[in-house]
Design a protein around this motif. Structure first.
Motif, mmCIF file in Angstrom:
data_model
loop_
_atom_site.group_PDB
_atom_site.id
_atom_site.type_symbol
_atom_site.label_atom_id
_atom_site.label_comp_id
_atom_site.label_asym_id
_atom_site.label_seq_id
_atom_site.Cartn_x
_atom_site.Cartn_y
_atom_site.Cartn_z
ATOM 1 N N HIS A 23 9.638 12.029 -5.122
ATOM 2 C CA HIS A 23 10.234 10.689 -5.082
ATOM 3 C C HIS A 23 11.757 10.752 -5.148
ATOM 4 O O HIS A 23 12.437 9.938 -4.517
ATOM 5 C CB HIS A 23 9.672 9.780 -6.172
ATOM 6 N N PRO A 74 -2.836 9.469 -0.935
ATOM 7 C CA PRO A 74 -1.718 9.090 -0.086
ATOM 8 C C PRO A 74 -0.516 9.990 -0.356
ATOM 9 O O PRO A 74 -0.342 10.511 -1.451
ATOM 10 C CB PRO A 74 -1.445 7.645 -0.491
ATOM 11 N N TYR A 78 8.010 10.005 1.719
ATOM 12 C CA TYR A 78 8.144 9.040 2.811
ATOM 13 C C TYR A 78 8.054 9.704 4.179
ATOM 14 O O TYR A 78 7.560 9.122 5.135
ATOM 15 C CB TYR A 78 9.494 8.308 2.728
ATOM 16 N N ARG A 166 5.200 7.688 -6.269
ATOM 17 C CA ARG A 166 5.781 6.918 -5.161
ATOM 18 C C ARG A 166 5.290 5.469 -5.165
ATOM 19 O O ARG A 166 6.048 4.549 -4.838
ATOM 20 C CB ARG A 166 5.417 7.592 -3.829
ATOM 21 N N TYR A 167 4.047 5.247 -5.535
ATOM 22 C CA TYR A 167 3.428 3.935 -5.312
ATOM 23 C C TYR A 167 3.418 3.016 -6.531
ATOM 24 O O TYR A 167 3.446 1.801 -6.367
ATOM 25 C CB TYR A 167 1.988 4.113 -4.790
ATOM 26 N N LYS A 169 5.081 1.228 -9.635
ATOM 27 C CA LYS A 169 6.486 0.866 -9.862
ATOM 28 C C LYS A 169 6.962 0.977 -11.308
ATOM 29 O O LYS A 169 8.138 0.859 -11.579
ATOM 30 C CB LYS A 169 6.724 -0.569 -9.368
ATOM 31 N N GLY A 587 5.030 -3.780 3.353
ATOM 32 C CA GLY A 587 3.569 -3.710 3.410
ATOM 33 C C GLY A 587 3.099 -3.716 4.864
ATOM 34 O O GLY A 587 3.766 -3.196 5.763
ATOM 35 N N GLU A 608 8.177 0.932 1.456
ATOM 36 C CA GLU A 608 6.716 0.874 1.658
ATOM 37 C C GLU A 608 6.388 -0.182 2.725
ATOM 38 O O GLU A 608 5.806 -1.228 2.445
ATOM 39 C CB GLU A 608 5.991 0.569 0.347
ATOM 40 N N TYR A 610 4.356 -0.505 6.299
ATOM 41 C CA TYR A 610 3.382 0.176 7.157
ATOM 42 C C TYR A 610 3.356 -0.602 8.466
ATOM 43 O O TYR A 610 2.665 -1.610 8.587
ATOM 44 C CB TYR A 610 2.023 0.227 6.461
ATOM 45 N N THR A 662 3.555 5.381 8.028
ATOM 46 C CA THR A 662 3.106 5.335 6.629
ATOM 47 C C THR A 662 4.255 5.037 5.668
ATOM 48 O O THR A 662 4.076 5.004 4.462
ATOM 49 C CB THR A 662 2.426 6.660 6.230
ATOM 50 N N SER A 663 5.451 4.846 6.220
ATOM 51 C CA SER A 663 6.606 4.397 5.430
ATOM 52 C C SER A 663 7.651 3.915 6.417
ATOM 53 O O SER A 663 7.585 4.230 7.611
ATOM 54 C CB SER A 663 7.185 5.541 4.585
#
Length: 799
Positions: A23, A74, A78, A166-167, A169, A587, A608, A610, A662-663
């Motif tokens: 990260h 996942p 990034y 990463r996901y 927060k 998103g 993030e 997609y 994916t990012s």
């Protein structure tokens, strides 16, 4: 404290250590990742004639851990190329390199003696003034810094990340004894601004805030499930998206995280929080102890509360019966109370209805919320002095849409007290005192900012740190200047308008398109600039497919053609209006939403995001200027024809495979975002404020309406390349006959038709053949079958 963080050292390369390293690499920081050296050779190393002194052996642990992390799903990173920012090493040969870093983060095993040895070593090589932090989830900070120097203690804190780094927060900051206030402030700021986290200041108490409250919630459920006679499917149905929690809800989440992890934290709270009024709840129920003995830990042991089996070639998921502790087929969970909430779109408005339920679900919610309200009221001031920090921790660490105090607010404080008392739980004196003082809510919104009830001052105080955010929920009522059923327009100040989609899943139907055109009209006449931004879970899933399907089925082709043209024209207005247009995707940004993003003056994307052109999945091509745009983008720049053709082929393949980035960083590689024009924001909460700042900058720089573009298309040369490719895919049975038909239509558009030589054409020329192609596909039975299947199941059909 204004030091920039250019380089960090992460000590410990396990799942968390590698995740933290990735990260930091995500945000452009150089990382030194260190771990221990192996004590013995593997059979492969022996066969190669290596020794324990060989560098490849000495770095085997750290390199193996990082490699496994980068391959995991996942992905922790990034973009795979960002991994080059991480250098690996070991704690014997490379520990001296920490003298050159700005921040040292310890992520070794949760044992005090080992952590103390690590910090002793760190102290030896660290440059004075360097930040040092531990990712511990529960070891008291005062013990870890024992025996360390004054300078070490002044720069030492806990920085607790949640997994996957990463996901999730949540970033808990716990200052150590003697830690300078400026260090704490810096860590809080850095977590939010640079790491994209929700920084939560916590006290040095067992499990801090997130795990203390979150594990209580799960343990409370473990005890309630037997008491109320509920199945695990029923609990997961009641504690999932209906109340704004992740789809994995409770038991599926425990399977993913690992029952052993949950039990470890729960046991820590049980042993160290003997004064906790809910102490006994942290004691493991018998069925959990049995599962631990049986090693039914969840995904890592292939079975937990759920078990995936294959019978007669068919995959099936079995559920654990908590009475018999045997696996059985999953049962469908249904409750009348939940049916009553189906028409309530906003989760926060459902809680009042849920607690009134007359069935088992209503009873569950009354008991569950009573237990949670009763628990969090007593954690202040023990784990935090401010109630909003508990809500922040649950939202950022456990994926809750609303924290416990926000839920309590939504049903009314007095109603919450009623639920608490019905369960024989005492109400905290500060809550009754608050009501007596005339405060009827924990939170309020004043002048576009959120305030919370402060217990020491006995009044509402502004939550700090909001000035860098624009939170639409806080300004919508006061700042909306126009709205319809699908969208609204807010004036953010300084002439900048924000168009917020509000349709179901933010689909782009007629009302949303009307709002975009209205917003641009207003910006071109009375205001200055337009942002397309919202703060729903996803930016938009794309065009309103159901509406297009209905028109196609009823063969209303003229109307459908007009709708497609209206969409194309709206997208083109984003590019060619006389005001700056900025899009802030996050998103899911699929199909038409991706097409819109590619036509704005600037994209301010959340990391993030997609994003992709996914139309192939429903049997059509991108028809809202997306096919045109990818052909145009392939032809841009001073490149040789063969390079441009290769680029065109790559873009064609991306669309044909319905590839989704994916990012946001990966979106640059796929051509959906442009280098030097678009930018990425790590913290989604800053996105609209950042977009506004860039809109103002464009205006100050003297924005002028762009001149029309021309695209170089290759006609028959490109078309031949596409047709040969689709033919071989069909022959190799990688594509069905209908797949080939759709791909050939796309190829025709991206080639610019069957022109005999490379030609510069207008965007409108490409838009017309794009629309013609998509309209012809809407007449195909197999395309309609694909659309219907997607609308019914949410999954693509290959026919």
């Amino acid at each position: 404290m204004k030091r920039p963080i250019k380089k960090v050292a992460v000590i410990g390369s396990g799942i968390m250590g590698s995740g933290i390293a990735c990260h930091f690499a995500n945000i452009g920081v150089e990382v030194l990742l260190l771990d221990i050296i192996p004590r013995e050779l593997t059979a492969v190393e022996k066969a190669k004639g290596l020794t324990l002194e060989s560098k490849v052996v000495r770095n085997r642990i750290v390199n193996g851990s990082l490699k496994a992390s980068l391959k995991s799903k996942p992905s922790p990173i990034y973009n795979q190329k960002f991994a080059s920012r991480i250098t690996t090493g070991n704690l014997e040969d490379d520990i001296s390199k920490i003298k050159d870093v700005d921040w040292i983060i310890e992520v070794v095993v949760e044992r005090l003696d080992i952590k103390q040895l690590v910090f002793e070593k760190v102290e030896k090589y660290r440059t004075p003034g360097t930040l040092v932090s531990s990712n511990t989830s529960g070891i008291p900070i005062k013990f870890m810094s024992e025996g360390r120097s004054e300078d070490f203690k002044q720069h030492f804190a806990v920085t607790h990340f949640f997994n996957p780094v990463r996901y999730l927060k949540l970033f808990e900051v716990v200052p150590g004894p003697g830690c300078k206030q400026e260090v704490t402030d810096f860590l809080m700021m850095y977590g939010e601004k640079f790491l994209g986290k929700t920084s939560v200041l916590a006290k040095d108490t067992p499990a801090f805030i997130g795990n203390r409250v979150g594990i209580f919630g799960i343990m409370s459920l473990f005890h309630q499930v037997k008491e109320l006679g509920l199945t695990i499917e029923e609990v997961d149905k009641l504690t999932g998206p209906v109340i704004g929690r992740p789809k994995s809800a409770t038991f599926r989440t425990v399977d993913v995280v690992g029952l052993d992890t949950l039990v470890h934290v729960s046991n820590g709270i049980y042993e160290n929080c003997t004064e906790d009024e809910s102490h006994d709840l942290f004691k493991l129920p018998k069925f959990i102890s049995t599962m631990m003995e049986n090693k039914w830990l969840g995904s890592k042991t292939k079975q937990g509360f759920y078990k995936r089996v294959v019978e007669n070639g068919k995959k099936e998921i079995l559920s654990l019966d908590l009475d018999t502790l045997e696996y059985r087929p999953k049962k469908r969970a249904k409750f009348a109370t939940l049916e009553m909430t189906k028409t309530i779109d906003n989760v926060i408005d459902r809680f009042r209805v849920l607690i009134k339920g007359k069935d088992k679900a209503g009873e569950f919610y009354r008991k569950n919320f009573a237990a949670m309200f009763g628990y969090v009221q007593n954690r202040i001031p023990e784990i935090s002095d401010e109630l909003y920090r508990l809500d922040d921790a649950m939202k950022a660490g456990f994926g809750w849409e609303h924290g416990p105090f926000e839920i309590w607010d939504s049903i009314g404080i007095e109603k919450g007290i009623e639920l608490i008392q019905a369960e024989n739980i005492s109400v905290a004196s500060w809550v009754t005192e608050m009501l007596e003082n005339g405060h009827k809510n924990f939170y309020s919104v004043q002048d576009g900012a959120k305030y919370y009830y402060s217990i020491p001052s006995k009044k509402q105080e502004k939550i700090p740190g909001q000035d860098s955010f624009i939170i639409l929920n806080n300004i919508r009522e006061a700042k909306t200047i126009w709205s319809n059923a699908g969208a609204s327009i807010q004036h953010l100040g300084k002439g900048v308008l924000n168009i917020e989609f509000q349709s179901k899943m933010n689909t782009l139907g007629g009302e949303v398109l009307q709002a975009i055109n209205k917003g641009i009209d207003l910006a071109e006449t009375e205001y200055e600039a337009v942002i397309l931004g919202n703060q729903a879970p996803n930016f938009s899933v794309g065009a309103n497919l159901a509406m297009a399907f209905m028109m196609a089925v009823e063969q209303e082709y003229d109307e459908l053609n007009m709708s497609v043209k209206y969409f194309q024209d709206t997208v083109m207005r984003l590019r060619y209006s006389s005001c700056p247009t900025i899009i802030a995707p996050h998103g899911y940004t699929f199909g038409g939403a991706c097409e819109m993003s590619m036509h704005a003056d600037k994209v301010v994307a959340a990391a993030e995001t997609y994003i992709g052109l996914v139309e192939f999945g429903v049997g059509i091509i991108p028809g809202g200027a997306g096919s045109k745009e990818m052909a145009l983008r392939a032809s841009e720049g001073v490149l040789k024809d063969d390079v441009k053709l290769n680029k065109l082929r790559d873009y064609f393949i991306n669309i044909a495979m319905a590839k989704v980035a994916t990012s946001a960083h990966e979106a640059f590689d796929l051509g959906f975002l442009k280098e030097h024009k678009d930018l990425v924001v790590v913290n989604k909460d800053r996105q609209i404020a950042t977009a506004k700042r860039h809109a103002i900058q464009l205006l100050e720089d003297g924005y002028t309406q762009p001149a029309p573009k021309k695209a170089l298309v290759y006609g028959q040369q490109a078309l031949g390349m596409f047709l040969v490719g689709t033919d071989s895919l069909e022959k190799g049975r990688y594509a069905s006959e209908h797949d080939k038909k759709i791909a050939n239509k796309l190829g025709y558009v991206m080639a610019g038709g069957d022109l005999s030589e490379p030609t510069y054409v207008s965007e409108q020329y490409l838009l017309d053949i794009e629309r013609e192609a998509i309209m012809s596909l809407f007449t195909e039975r197999k395309t309609l079958e694909r659309i219907e299947h997607m609308l019914k199941t949410g999954k693509p059909l290959r026919n």
